[in-house]
Design a protein around this motif. Structure first.
Motif, PDB file in Angstrom:
ATOM      1  N   GLN A 135       0.833  -1.201   0.000  1.00 25.43           N
ATOM      2  CA  GLN A 135       0.000   0.000   0.000  1.00 25.43           C
ATOM      3  C   GLN A 135       0.873   1.258   0.000  1.00 25.43           C
ATOM      4  O   GLN A 135       0.618   2.191  -0.739  1.00 25.43           O
ATOM      5  N   GLN A 136       1.903   1.256   0.832  1.00 24.30           N
ATOM      6  CA  GLN A 136       2.811   2.403   0.897  1.00 24.30           C
ATOM      7  C   GLN A 136       3.528   2.595  -0.441  1.00 24.30           C
ATOM      8  O   GLN A 136       3.651   3.713  -0.933  1.00 24.30           O
ATOM      9  N   PHE A 137       3.981   1.498  -1.031  1.00 25.87           N
ATOM     10  CA  PHE A 137       4.642   1.582  -2.334  1.00 25.87           C
ATOM     11  C   PHE A 137       3.680   2.117  -3.392  1.00 25.87           C
ATOM     12  O   PHE A 137       4.045   2.970  -4.195  1.00 25.87           O
ATOM     13  N   ASN A 138       2.453   1.624  -3.392  1.00 27.49           N
ATOM     14  CA  ASN A 138       1.454   2.076  -4.363  1.00 27.49           C
ATOM     15  C   ASN A 138       1.159   3.569  -4.205  1.00 27.49           C
ATOM     16  O   ASN A 138       1.012   4.285  -5.198  1.00 27.49           O
ATOM     17  N   GLU A 139       1.064   4.029  -2.963  1.00 28.66           N
ATOM     18  CA  GLU A 139       0.798   5.446  -2.718  1.00 28.66           C
ATOM     19  C   GLU A 139       1.951   6.310  -3.205  1.00 28.66           C
ATOM     20  O   GLU A 139       1.741   7.355  -3.816  1.00 28.66           O
ATOM     21  N   GLN A 140       3.168   5.868  -2.929  1.00 32.13           N
ATOM     22  CA  GLN A 140       4.343   6.623  -3.387  1.00 32.13           C
ATOM     23  C   GLN A 140       4.406   6.648  -4.911  1.00 32.13           C
ATOM     24  O   GLN A 140       4.694   7.676  -5.529  1.00 32.13           O
ATOM     25  N   PHE A 141       4.132   5.516  -5.532  1.00 32.42           N
ATOM     26  CA  PHE A 141       4.154   5.437  -6.989  1.00 32.42           C
ATOM     27  C   PHE A 141       3.069   6.319  -7.591  1.00 32.42           C
ATOM     28  O   PHE A 141       3.305   7.043  -8.564  1.00 32.42           O
ATOM     29  N   ALA A 142       1.870   6.283  -7.014  1.00 30.58           N
ATOM     30  CA  ALA A 142       0.765   7.109  -7.516  1.00 30.58           C
ATOM     31  C   ALA A 142       1.088   8.596  -7.363  1.00 30.58           C
ATOM     32  O   ALA A 142       0.807   9.396  -8.256  1.00 30.58           O
ATOM     33  N   ALA A 143       1.687   8.978  -6.233  1.00 26.11           N
ATOM     34  CA  ALA A 143       2.048  10.380  -6.016  1.00 26.11           C
ATOM     35  C   ALA A 143       3.106  10.829  -7.023  1.00 26.11           C
ATOM     36  O   ALA A 143       3.018  11.924  -7.590  1.00 26.11           O
ATOM     37  N   ALA A 144       4.091   9.976  -7.253  1.00 22.81           N
ATOM     38  CA  ALA A 144       5.144  10.315  -8.223  1.00 22.81           C
ATOM     39  C   ALA A 144       4.564  10.417  -9.630  1.00 22.81           C
ATOM     40  O   ALA A 144       4.930  11.321 -10.400  1.00 22.81           O
ATOM     41  N   THR A 145       3.662   9.526  -9.970  1.00 24.92           N
ATOM     42  CA  THR A 145       3.032   9.549 -11.293  1.00 24.92           C
ATOM     43  C   THR A 145       2.190  10.803 -11.468  1.00 24.92           C
ATOM     44  O   THR A 145       2.229  11.451 -12.521  1.00 24.92           O
ATOM     45  N   ARG A 146       1.450  11.175 -10.449  1.00 19.95           N
ATOM     46  CA  ARG A 146       0.625  12.379 -10.491  1.00 19.95           C
ATOM     47  C   ARG A 146       1.511  13.618 -10.663  1.00 19.95           C
ATOM     48  O   ARG A 146       1.221  14.509 -11.460  1.00 19.95           O
ATOM     49  N   GLN A 147       2.603  13.649  -9.920  1.00 20.19           N
ATOM     50  CA  GLN A 147       3.528  14.773 -10.003  1.00 20.19           C
ATOM     51  C   GLN A 147       4.138  14.855 -11.404  1.00 20.19           C
ATOM     52  O   GLN A 147       4.256  15.940 -11.977  1.00 20.19           O
ATOM     53  N   LYS A 180      14.535  15.117  -2.403  1.00 19.07           N
ATOM     54  CA  LYS A 180      14.137  15.343  -1.013  1.00 19.07           C
ATOM     55  C   LYS A 180      13.218  14.233  -0.520  1.00 19.07           C
ATOM     56  O   LYS A 180      13.378  13.729   0.596  1.00 19.07           O
ATOM     57  N   THR A 181      12.261  13.854  -1.347  1.00 17.52           N
ATOM     58  CA  THR A 181      11.332  12.794  -0.968  1.00 17.52           C
ATOM     59  C   THR A 181      12.067  11.478  -0.782  1.00 17.52           C
ATOM     60  O   THR A 181      11.828  10.754   0.194  1.00 17.52           O
ATOM     61  N   THR A 182      12.960  11.175  -1.700  1.00 14.92           N
ATOM     62  CA  THR A 182      13.730   9.938  -1.605  1.00 14.92           C
ATOM     63  C   THR A 182      14.613   9.945  -0.367  1.00 14.92           C
ATOM     64  O   THR A 182      14.693   8.941   0.358  1.00 14.92           O
ATOM     65  N   GLN A 183      15.255  11.067  -0.096  1.00 11.72           N
ATOM     66  CA  GLN A 183      16.105  11.175   1.086  1.00 11.72           C
ATOM     67  C   GLN A 183      15.284  10.971   2.364  1.00 11.72           C
ATOM     68  O   GLN A 183      15.715  10.269   3.276  1.00 11.72           O
ATOM     69  N   ALA A 184      14.100  11.563   2.403  1.00 12.57           N
ATOM     70  CA  ALA A 184      13.235  11.398   3.574  1.00 12.57           C
ATOM     71  C   ALA A 184      12.827   9.940   3.743  1.00 12.57           C
ATOM     72  O   ALA A 184      12.811   9.407   4.868  1.00 12.57           O
ATOM     73  N   ASN A 185      12.502   9.268   2.651  1.00 12.07           N
ATOM     74  CA  ASN A 185      12.112   7.856   2.718  1.00 12.07           C
ATOM     75  C   ASN A 185      13.285   6.978   3.153  1.00 12.07           C
ATOM     76  O   ASN A 185      13.107   6.021   3.913  1.00 12.07           O
ATOM     77  N   VAL A 186      14.492   7.290   2.674  1.00 16.44           N
ATOM     78  CA  VAL A 186      15.682   6.526   3.064  1.00 16.44           C
ATOM     79  C   VAL A 186      15.947   6.701   4.554  1.00 16.44           C
ATOM     80  O   VAL A 186      16.231   5.723   5.271  1.00 16.44           O
ATOM     81  N   GLU A 187      15.850   7.928   5.041  1.00 17.91           N
ATOM     82  CA  GLU A 187      16.069   8.175   6.468  1.00 17.91           C
ATOM     83  C   GLU A 187      15.014   7.457   7.317  1.00 17.91           C
ATOM     84  O   GLU A 187      15.336   6.876   8.360  1.00 17.91           O
TER      85      GLU A 187
END
Length: 137
Positions: free
Chosen positions: A3-15, A114-121
């Motif tokens: 679910q988290q992966f799908n949300e991140q993917f959907a947000a990136a696609t929308r952006q 920034k988003t990727t860095q936040a997710n990695v942290e």
């Protein structure tokens, strides 16, 4: 987890779709402006050239043709000047549009970083927390 992966993917696609729409709008606005500039220049120069040809058609003697020669040279010079001027303005507009598109791309890359860095942290903290929890038992 999916679910988290799908949300991140959907947000990136929308952006990405929003950015692509902005880029397309900028490109179309530029194309419209450049086309308008060129059509206006062509219309202006065609009118001047046909007016000259109308005068040339009415000339009947050598003296009339002698007076037309400077006008013809002037029309040709104005045509070249207008073509160069329109080309420079077109180039300038296209350059500004490309700079705006590059700025959009730069902001998207920075946002994604920034988003990727936040997710990695976040993942690193979760992994550290998960590895510390079994050791404490």
């Amino acid at each position: 987890m999916y679910q988290q992966f799908n949300e991140q993917f959907a947000a990136a696609t929308r952006q990405f779709a929003d950015t692509a729409a902005q880029v397309n709008r900028l490109a179309l606005d530029n194309a419209e402006a450049v086309f308008g500039l060129q059509i206006a220049a062509i219309e202006d120069r065609v009118n001047a050239t046909f007016a000259f040809f109308g005068e040339a058609a009415e000339a009947r003697d050598f003296d009339a043709f002698k007076t037309l020669w400077p006008k013809g040279v002037q029309i040709a010079r104005e045509n070249v000047e207008r073509a160069v001027s329109t080309g420079q303005e077109t180039f300038g507009r296209t350059l500004k549009t490309n700079e705006a598109i590059a700025e959009l791309a730069k902001s998207q890359i920075e946002s994604a970083a920034k988003t990727t860095q936040a997710n990695v942290e976040k993942a690193a903290k979760a992994a550290t927390k998960a590895s510390v929890a079994p050791a404490a038992k």
